[in-house]
Scaffold this motif. Structure first.
Motif, PDB file in Angstrom:
ATOM      1  N   TRP A  43       0.879  -1.255   0.326  1.00 58.51           N
ATOM      2  CA  TRP A  43      -0.039   0.021  -0.459  1.00 58.51           C
ATOM      3  C   TRP A  43       1.326   1.079  -0.239  1.00 58.51           C
ATOM      4  CZ3 TRP A  43       0.864   3.341   4.219  1.00 58.51           C
ATOM      5  CH2 TRP A  43       1.227   3.231   5.690  1.00 58.51           C
ATOM      6  N   ASN A  44       0.519   2.181  -0.358  1.00 55.49           N
ATOM      7  CA  ASN A  44       1.118   3.657  -0.017  1.00 55.49           C
ATOM      8  C   ASN A  44       0.142   4.222  -0.659  1.00 55.49           C
ATOM      9  OD1 ASN A  44       0.580   4.977  -2.805  1.00 55.49           O
ATOM     10  ND2 ASN A  44       1.474   3.141  -3.680  1.00 55.49           N
ATOM     11  N   TRP A  45       0.432   5.378   0.753  1.00 57.38           N
ATOM     12  CA  TRP A  45      -0.324   6.515   0.565  1.00 57.38           C
ATOM     13  C   TRP A  45       0.245   8.028   0.384  1.00 57.38           C
ATOM     14  CZ3 TRP A  45      -1.131   9.108   5.906  1.00 57.38           C
ATOM     15  CH2 TRP A  45      -2.368  10.084   6.231  1.00 57.38           C
ATOM     16  N   ASN A  50      -4.601  12.165  -0.733  1.00 59.14           N
ATOM     17  CA  ASN A  50      -5.389  11.604   0.828  1.00 59.14           C
ATOM     18  C   ASN A  50      -5.609  10.332  -0.062  1.00 59.14           C
ATOM     19  OD1 ASN A  50      -6.120  10.161   2.940  1.00 59.14           O
ATOM     20  ND2 ASN A  50      -8.293  11.581   2.315  1.00 59.14           N
ATOM     21  N   ARG A  51      -5.214   9.802  -1.231  1.00 59.06           N
ATOM     22  CA  ARG A  51      -5.719   8.661  -2.018  1.00 59.06           C
ATOM     23  C   ARG A  51      -4.024   7.828  -1.259  1.00 59.06           C
ATOM     24  NH1 ARG A  51      -9.985   9.213  -4.241  1.00 59.06           N
ATOM     25  NH2 ARG A  51      -9.356   7.738  -6.148  1.00 59.06           N
ATOM     26  N   VAL A  52      -4.998   5.969  -1.342  1.00 56.51           N
ATOM     27  CA  VAL A  52      -4.173   5.363  -0.591  1.00 56.51           C
ATOM     28  C   VAL A  52      -4.258   4.404  -2.586  1.00 56.51           C
ATOM     29  CG1 VAL A  52      -4.027   3.545   0.686  1.00 56.51           C
ATOM     30  CG2 VAL A  52      -4.485   5.832   1.269  1.00 56.51           C
ATOM     31  N   SER A  71     -10.243   4.135  -2.191  1.00 55.65           N
ATOM     32  CA  SER A  71      -9.045   4.280  -2.175  1.00 55.65           C
ATOM     33  C   SER A  71      -8.576   5.577  -1.100  1.00 55.65           C
ATOM     34  CB  SER A  71      -8.545   4.710  -3.126  1.00 55.65           C
ATOM     35  OG  SER A  71      -9.227   5.689  -3.935  1.00 55.65           O
ATOM     36  N   THR A  72      -9.468   5.680  -0.304  1.00 60.26           N
ATOM     37  CA  THR A  72      -8.902   7.139   0.763  1.00 60.26           C
ATOM     38  C   THR A  72      -8.583   5.808   2.039  1.00 60.26           C
ATOM     39  OG1 THR A  72     -11.603   6.886   1.638  1.00 60.26           O
ATOM     40  CG2 THR A  72     -11.224   8.184   0.079  1.00 60.26           C
ATOM     41  N   SER A  73      -8.333   7.068   2.601  1.00 56.91           N
ATOM     42  CA  SER A  73      -7.094   6.313   4.453  1.00 56.91           C
ATOM     43  C   SER A  73      -7.969   5.494   4.824  1.00 56.91           C
ATOM     44  CB  SER A  73      -6.352   7.397   4.129  1.00 56.91           C
ATOM     45  OG  SER A  73      -7.107   8.225   5.385  1.00 56.91           O
TER      46      SER A  73
END
Length: 394
Positions: A43-45, A50-52, A71-73
């Motif tokens: 995962w990457n943020w 604020n897109r994951v 796809s938000t945290s």
């Protein structure tokens, strides 16, 4: 005509560039395959947007397909188990504030099917803005549910072993104390015998020796019974399909004379189709000890009764043996109930040796069950026996 200078040191041909990209693609593909094999999710943020990004493996761990996971945290944060949220947020905030170089936390996350899985979540800041604020975090998810279950079982086994060791220590201490007492009494009586001046005095001392011998024999018999129970707990002698109603009926019939003499009515309220995978001899002994206790300590001023009934849950069968007898002061004796050589009723009964409940508890635990007791003085007593349903004991 003047030719432009060609810097061969910086020149890379199209073929070289294609080859380099090809090697990089192969390397990335190898990483991808390795992650798939290990079932580790990526995962990457992106903090500003604020897109994951969640990899396919991350989504699969909690039962989602690629198109279902937001796809938000906040999406995954809301699925963290309520008991684990505080630790999860605390550790992640430490990473954002720069107090730790990398983040690592274990927590439960709600899966699509409604169950929870344990996740090992790791993360690290890989990009910052000009002011040193983090802008990109990359991390991994690993499913550690099986590991956590094994860890919980190990802790349970450790607690069981610790408890058994404490009971064994207590048992050996009590037996050692009693044996030493008997031996000391033998020694003293023999010394008195040597010093006795008349036959009457010697005869009286011989009677004392016989009394001590009887008591010593009883102590050794108790020890033999308990060791026998504990040794059988580890073999397949505990593997019979026992009808509970029939087992209690047999015990009640064997105690009929005592119950009539004490004017105690016994109600066998168990279902006739209830079975338990257990050891019939042990279960019969447990019922006998507890029901006979209810008769022995009945209240002569009441219409005395004993009721045997059961409560079923999905996994367990609980058997309740209740009486309205003289009861026990639990505030005073609750920590001694199942100890050896303890009596609580304040009676002068010569058959109260204080070993029955200890042996009963040992037998229940040998059947992988749990025994508890509730009692109130002058009101009565209830024993509860809890066993796992239809589980073969080995």
């Amino acid at each position: 005509m003047k030719l432009n200078f060609l810097n061969l040191a910086k020149y890379k041909s199209k073929t070289y560039r294609n080859t380099n990209y090809s090697k990089r693609s192969i390397e990335n593909e190898h990483y991808k395959i390795a992650l798939e094999i290990s079932n580790v999710g990526l995962w990457n943020w992106g903090i500003e947007s604020n897109r994951v990004f969640y990899s396919k493996e991350s989504k699969q761990i909690i039962g989602y397909c690629e198109s279902e996971l937001n796809s938000t945290s906040e999406f995954l944060d809301k699925k963290v188990h309520p008991d684990d949220k505080e630790g999860h947020y605390r550790d992640f905030k430490l990473l954002l504030k720069g107090r730790i170089d990398s983040y690592e936390n274990e927590y439960r996350v709600l899966c699509k099917n409604g169950s929870y899985k344990w996740i090992l979540d790791k993360g690290k800041i890989i990009e910052k803005d000009l002011n040193g604020n983090p802008t990109l975090i990359i991390g991994t998810h690993s499913d550690i549910t099986n590991l956590k279950q094994k860890e919980a079982q190990l802790n349970k086994n450790l607690q069981l072993i610790t408890s058994q060791n404490k009971r064994l220590y207590s048992f050996t201490h009590i037996v050692s104390h009693n044996l030493k007492t008997h031996i000391g009494n033998f020694k003293n009586i023999l010394e008195f015998y040597d010093e006795a001046n008349c036959e009457n005095e010697k005869e009286e001392l011989i009677q004392h020796l016989q009394s001590i011998s009887t008591s010593l024999t009883s102590t050794i018999a108790d020890l033999d019974d308990i060791i026998s129970i504990k040794s059988k707990a580890h073999n397949n002698q505990l593997n019979e399909r026992v009808n509970l109603f029939d087992c209690v009926y047999k015990v009640v019939e064997s105690l009929k004379t005592e119950s009539i003499k004490s004017d105690v009515t016994i109600y066998n309220a168990l279902r006739k189709n209830e079975f338990l995978m257990t050891n019939s001899a042990y279960l019969e002994s447990i019922f006998y000890n507890l029901i006979s206790n209810g008769i022995k300590y009945s209240d002569p001023n009441k219409k005395s009764q004993i009721i045997i009934q059961s409560i079923n849950t999905k996994d367990n069968l609980k058997i309740l043996i209740s009486d309205n007898g003289i009861g026990i002061n639990m505030d005073k004796y609750k920590h001694q109930i199942f100890e050896m050589y303890q009596t609580f009723h304040g009676t002068d009964r010569k058959d109260s040796r204080g070993i029955g409940l200890y042996i009963t508890k040992t037998q229940v635990e040998a059947l992988q069950g749990v025994i508890l007791m509730e009692s109130a003085l002058n009101e009565g007593t209830t024993f509860s026996l809890t066993f796992k349903k239809q589980k073969t004991l080995v």
